[in-house]
Design an enzyme around this catalytic site. Structure first.
Site, mmCIF file in Angstrom:
data_model
loop_
_atom_site.group_PDB
_atom_site.id
_atom_site.type_symbol
_atom_site.label_atom_id
_atom_site.label_comp_id
_atom_site.label_asym_id
_atom_site.label_seq_id
_atom_site.Cartn_x
_atom_site.Cartn_y
_atom_site.Cartn_z
ATOM 1 N N LYS A 39 -50.803 28.117 16.370
ATOM 2 C CA LYS A 39 -49.452 28.032 15.798
ATOM 3 C C LYS A 39 -48.408 28.390 16.844
ATOM 4 O O LYS A 39 -48.449 29.459 17.457
ATOM 5 C CB LYS A 39 -49.311 28.959 14.592
ATOM 6 N N ASP A 65 -44.369 25.610 13.776
ATOM 7 C CA ASP A 65 -43.830 26.316 12.607
ATOM 8 C C ASP A 65 -42.380 26.715 12.855
ATOM 9 O O ASP A 65 -42.085 27.855 13.220
ATOM 10 C CB ASP A 65 -44.702 27.538 12.322
ATOM 11 N N LYS A 67 -39.887 25.848 10.451
ATOM 12 C CA LYS A 67 -39.274 26.010 9.134
ATOM 13 C C LYS A 67 -37.874 25.381 9.091
ATOM 14 O O LYS A 67 -36.868 26.045 8.793
ATOM 15 C CB LYS A 67 -39.217 27.477 8.739
ATOM 16 N N ASP A 70 -31.799 22.512 6.736
ATOM 17 C CA ASP A 70 -30.419 22.137 6.995
ATOM 18 C C ASP A 70 -30.098 20.951 6.084
ATOM 19 O O ASP A 70 -30.901 20.588 5.210
ATOM 20 C CB ASP A 70 -30.223 21.766 8.470
ATOM 21 N N THR A 74 -29.405 16.222 9.303
ATOM 22 C CA THR A 74 -29.727 17.060 10.452
ATOM 23 C C THR A 74 -31.232 17.283 10.566
ATOM 24 O O THR A 74 -31.804 17.227 11.667
ATOM 25 C CB THR A 74 -29.003 18.412 10.341
ATOM 26 N N THR A 125 -44.181 34.959 3.097
ATOM 27 C CA THR A 125 -45.137 36.003 2.745
ATOM 28 C C THR A 125 -44.571 37.406 2.921
ATOM 29 O O THR A 125 -45.148 38.378 2.429
ATOM 30 C CB THR A 125 -46.423 35.868 3.586
ATOM 31 N N GLY A 215 -52.594 35.988 12.780
ATOM 32 C CA GLY A 215 -51.859 36.273 14.008
ATOM 33 C C GLY A 215 -52.363 37.504 14.716
ATOM 34 O O GLY A 215 -53.336 37.473 15.464
ATOM 35 N N ARG A 216 -51.710 38.638 14.471
ATOM 36 C CA ARG A 216 -51.984 39.856 15.233
ATOM 37 C C ARG A 216 -53.431 40.345 15.205
ATOM 38 O O ARG A 216 -53.912 40.857 16.218
ATOM 39 C CB ARG A 216 -51.020 40.960 14.770
#
Length: 237
Positions: A39, A65, A67, A70, A74, A125, A215-216
């Site tokens: 990601k 990612d 997100k 608008d 756009t 989340t 992730g972490r």
């Protein structure tokens, strides 16, 4: 478009939550043998620019990612600019509404190459019930997620991003059709960090997640490749 995974090997998406391209590229190569995608998020994209996507794609398919959120014109323009970069997945906020999602889908279809899977983000989340109330949303996260999910899929989204807590509600409402990418994943015993609605990798896949985002617990591990391998090895067959 990227195909939905048929088994554990392709279900893991590792979030490269680091601000430098060199670190992200090194991490991507370490986890690639045990992950379906990596990601690329807003921090790294803003720090290094669009060129970082191509560098990461040499290691693994990329989930971009950003997100997008608008006015429809756009967002359509942004999708036209991003599609040639070669991401396998691209996110936009479901809160942008049906016209924005439809415009993004039309722009992606006209990209002239294999287009990214368009995923509508429902409720972040990090948001809990109090945070939703503060933004004027009543009735709880699950109800809001299902409302946004129905709208987004009807408007042309290929799939959805939701927390593990709402997987079953989406599947009950929309069935197997939309692809589900699920962040907020924490292996048993891992700290929740800034996530409010979490589950283990095994729980999320059993409930119906197609892909899980970690992730972490992987990127911060002493051996990220082994951490990724352990997560994938523990997923239901």
């Amino acid at each position: 478009m990227i195909s939905r995974p048929s088994g554990p090997a392709g279900r893991l998406i590792v979030a490269l939550d680091v601000p430098e391209a060199a670190r992200a590229e090194s991490l991507a190569h370490k986890v690639a043998p045990h992950a379906g995608l990596v990601k690329l998020g807003l921090e790294l994209f803003c720090a290094e620019g669009p060129g970082v996507l191509g560098r990461l794609a040499r290691a693994a398919p990329v989930f971009l990612d950003l997100k997008l959120h608008d006015i429809p014109n756009t967002v359509a323009g942004a999708v036209r600019s991003l599609a040639p970069l070669g991401a396998s997945m691209l996110t936009l906020h479901a809160g942008g509404g049906p016209a924005m999602i439809a415009a993004a889908r039309e722009a992606a279809e006209k990209a002239g190459r294999e287009r990214p899977l368009l995923l509508a983000v429902t409720v972040l989340t990090s948001m809990d019930e109090a945070a939703l109330e503060a933004t004027g949303v009543s009735g709880g996260a699950a109800a809001q997620v299902v409302r946004l999910a129905r709208m987004a899929v009807s408007a042309g989204a290929d799939g959805l991003v939701c927390s593990p807590r709402e997987i079953r509600a989406i599947r009950d409402s929309l069935g197997e059709a939309p692809a589900l990418v699920v962040p907020g994943i924490r292996p048993a015993g891992a700290a929740a960090g800034d996530q409010s609605r979490v589950a283990t990798p095994e729980e999320a896949v059993r409930d119906g997640a197609d892909w899980i985002v970690v992730g972490r617990p992987v990127s911060g591990a002493g051996n990220p490749g082994e951490a990724a391998r352990a997560i994938t090895a523990g997923l239901p067959r």
